[in-house]
Design a protein around this motif. Structure first.
Motif, mmCIF file in Angstrom:
data_model
loop_
_atom_site.group_PDB
_atom_site.id
_atom_site.type_symbol
_atom_site.label_atom_id
_atom_site.label_comp_id
_atom_site.label_asym_id
_atom_site.label_seq_id
_atom_site.Cartn_x
_atom_site.Cartn_y
_atom_site.Cartn_z
ATOM 1 N N VAL A 38 21.049 -0.281 6.241
ATOM 2 C CA VAL A 38 21.067 1.173 6.102
ATOM 3 C C VAL A 38 19.988 1.618 5.125
ATOM 4 N N ILE A 39 19.257 2.667 5.506
ATOM 5 C CA ILE A 39 18.314 3.324 4.611
ATOM 6 C C ILE A 39 18.678 4.797 4.519
ATOM 7 N N ARG A 40 18.160 5.459 3.493
ATOM 8 C CA ARG A 40 18.367 6.897 3.369
ATOM 9 C C ARG A 40 17.188 7.589 4.052
ATOM 10 N N ALA A 41 17.445 8.232 5.186
ATOM 11 C CA ALA A 41 16.370 8.814 5.978
ATOM 12 C C ALA A 41 15.605 9.888 5.217
ATOM 13 N N SER A 42 16.293 10.600 4.346
ATOM 14 C CA SER A 42 15.646 11.683 3.604
ATOM 15 C C SER A 42 14.620 11.176 2.600
ATOM 16 N N ASP A 43 14.573 9.868 2.351
ATOM 17 C CA ASP A 43 13.579 9.292 1.441
ATOM 18 C C ASP A 43 12.218 9.114 2.110
ATOM 19 N N ALA A 98 27.442 6.526 2.494
ATOM 20 C CA ALA A 98 26.917 7.251 1.335
ATOM 21 C C ALA A 98 26.547 8.658 1.775
ATOM 22 N N SER A 99 26.320 9.531 0.821
ATOM 23 C CA SER A 99 25.979 10.909 1.148
ATOM 24 C C SER A 99 24.568 11.001 1.709
ATOM 25 N N GLY A 100 24.301 12.081 2.437
ATOM 26 C CA GLY A 100 22.978 12.315 2.968
ATOM 27 C C GLY A 100 22.791 11.771 4.368
ATOM 28 N N GLU A 101 21.607 12.012 4.923
ATOM 29 C CA GLU A 101 21.279 11.531 6.264
ATOM 30 C C GLU A 101 20.822 10.082 6.176
ATOM 31 N N LEU A 102 21.503 9.212 6.900
ATOM 32 C CA LEU A 102 21.226 7.780 6.857
ATOM 33 C C LEU A 102 20.668 7.317 8.196
ATOM 34 N N THR A 126 0.840 -1.185 0.000
ATOM 35 C CA THR A 126 0.000 0.000 0.000
ATOM 36 C C THR A 126 0.880 1.240 0.000
ATOM 37 N N THR A 127 0.494 2.213 -0.792
ATOM 38 C CA THR A 127 1.248 3.472 -0.808
ATOM 39 C C THR A 127 1.026 4.265 0.465
ATOM 40 N N GLY A 128 0.091 3.818 1.337
ATOM 41 C CA GLY A 128 -0.085 4.446 2.631
ATOM 42 C C GLY A 128 1.053 4.174 3.595
ATOM 43 N N MET A 129 1.926 3.214 3.279
ATOM 44 C CA MET A 129 3.111 2.905 4.074
ATOM 45 C C MET A 129 4.328 2.929 3.146
ATOM 46 N N PRO A 130 5.082 4.028 3.095
ATOM 47 C CA PRO A 130 6.251 4.091 2.203
ATOM 48 C C PRO A 130 7.143 2.868 2.382
ATOM 49 N N PRO A 131 7.474 2.160 1.286
ATOM 50 C CA PRO A 131 8.148 0.859 1.406
ATOM 51 C C PRO A 131 9.581 0.966 1.908
ATOM 52 N N LEU A 132 9.984 -0.036 2.678
ATOM 53 C CA LEU A 132 11.356 -0.138 3.169
ATOM 54 C C LEU A 132 12.293 -0.425 2.006
#
Length: 284
Positions: A273-278, A196-200, A135-141
């Motif tokens: 690790v995920i990109r938090a800004s996503d 990687a670059s960005g907030e992780l 569901t797009t109501g929960m942004p996928p991991l």
């Protein structure tokens, strides 16, 4: 071959398959101070640990942070900033997840099995049994990297298992006072790994445990206690660390030097690790 809907990334790898339930973001927010837990300590290494009178209790000194979610089934938590899980409390449909070693700006991203979250716009996919699997109501991991911690430092001499810092290339930090000057002062053996670059944000697959001589200025004396491993994401990388375990027992110890020993080296966890800004923050 699957008969349902599939989605693929630009590199051709599978993003999701409606025949398999996917993890999605249930909630994100800052961790808040919710309690302080004390420690039982043996007053001297020469006392009988089987005698109740040999033990003392230090009350409300380890800050415990938490975040509450509703309807969680099998949550996975990624952190921006230091922190490590230390239990949970369930009250009806609410679950409060506890963490230790956090600061007031530690962020939590909680992912769980996708399901109906009340959204009535966007896209929903169902498996053959009629369950929502996307569901797009929960942004996928989306895990962008898996990171190994650096190697554990070798012992300070061949005849001991004592290490001055846990990780090769890391160091000891003074921590424990992020919430109040009345809390325990304690060492944290940490190391930063660029990713990687960005907030992780990061999540440790499991935590190793070891022993620690807490050789910082602790007032009444130095303690030998248990420690365990944690991690968290940051700008550009991941921090791995060892610090005192929650609600642990301790023994008064004469040395004033911080040292770590009995750290398992036959296996090690990984940081996912995920990109938090996503992801939206805060969310729900």
């Amino acid at each position: 071959m699957p008969v349902g809907f599939q989605a693929f990334k630009e590199d051709g790898s599978l993003l999701f398959d409606i025949d398999r339930i996917t993890y999605g973001l249930l909630k994100s927010g800052y961790l808040n101070l919710v309690d302080r837990w004390g420690r039982h300590y043996l007053r001297s290494g020469q006392l009988n640990p089987n005698d109740d009178g040999s033990w003392g209790y230090s009350d409300f000194r380890d800050p415990i942070c938490g975040i509450t979610v509703s309807g969680a089934i099998s949550p996975i938590v990624f952190l921006v900033g230091d922190g490590k899980p230390c239990g949970e409390a369930v009250n009806g449909n609410d679950r409060t997840l506890y963490f230790k070693g956090c600061s007031p700006d530690t962020k939590a991203f909680i992912f769980d099995l996708m399901r109906d979250v009340g959204e009535r716009s966007g896209m929903e996919c169902y498996d053959a049994a009629g369950r929502i699997s996307f569901t797009t109501g929960m942004p996928p991991l989306n895990v962008i990297a898996t990171v190994d911690p650096p190697a554990i430092n070798p012992p300070v001499s061949p005849n001991t298992d004592i290490r001055w810092t846990p990780y090769s290339g890391g160091g000891n930090e003074r921590s424990g006072l992020e919430w109040s000057s009345g809390d325990f002062v304690q060492p944290k053996g940490a190391v930063f790994v660029p990713v990687a670059s960005g907030e992780l944000a990061a999540c440790l697959t499991f935590s190793r445990i070891c022993l620690l001589n807490e050789g910082f200025d602790l007032g009444a004396g130095t303690y030998r206690t248990n420690a365990n491993e944690g991690c968290g994401g940051s700008q550009g990388g991941v921090r791995f660390f060892f610090s005192p375990a929650v609600a642990t027992t301790a023994v008064m110890y004469g040395s004033s030097t911080t040292s770590w020993f009995d750290i398992p080296t036959d296996r090690q966890p990984q940081a996912l690790v995920i990109r938090a800004s996503d992801y939206p923050f805060p969310f729900r």
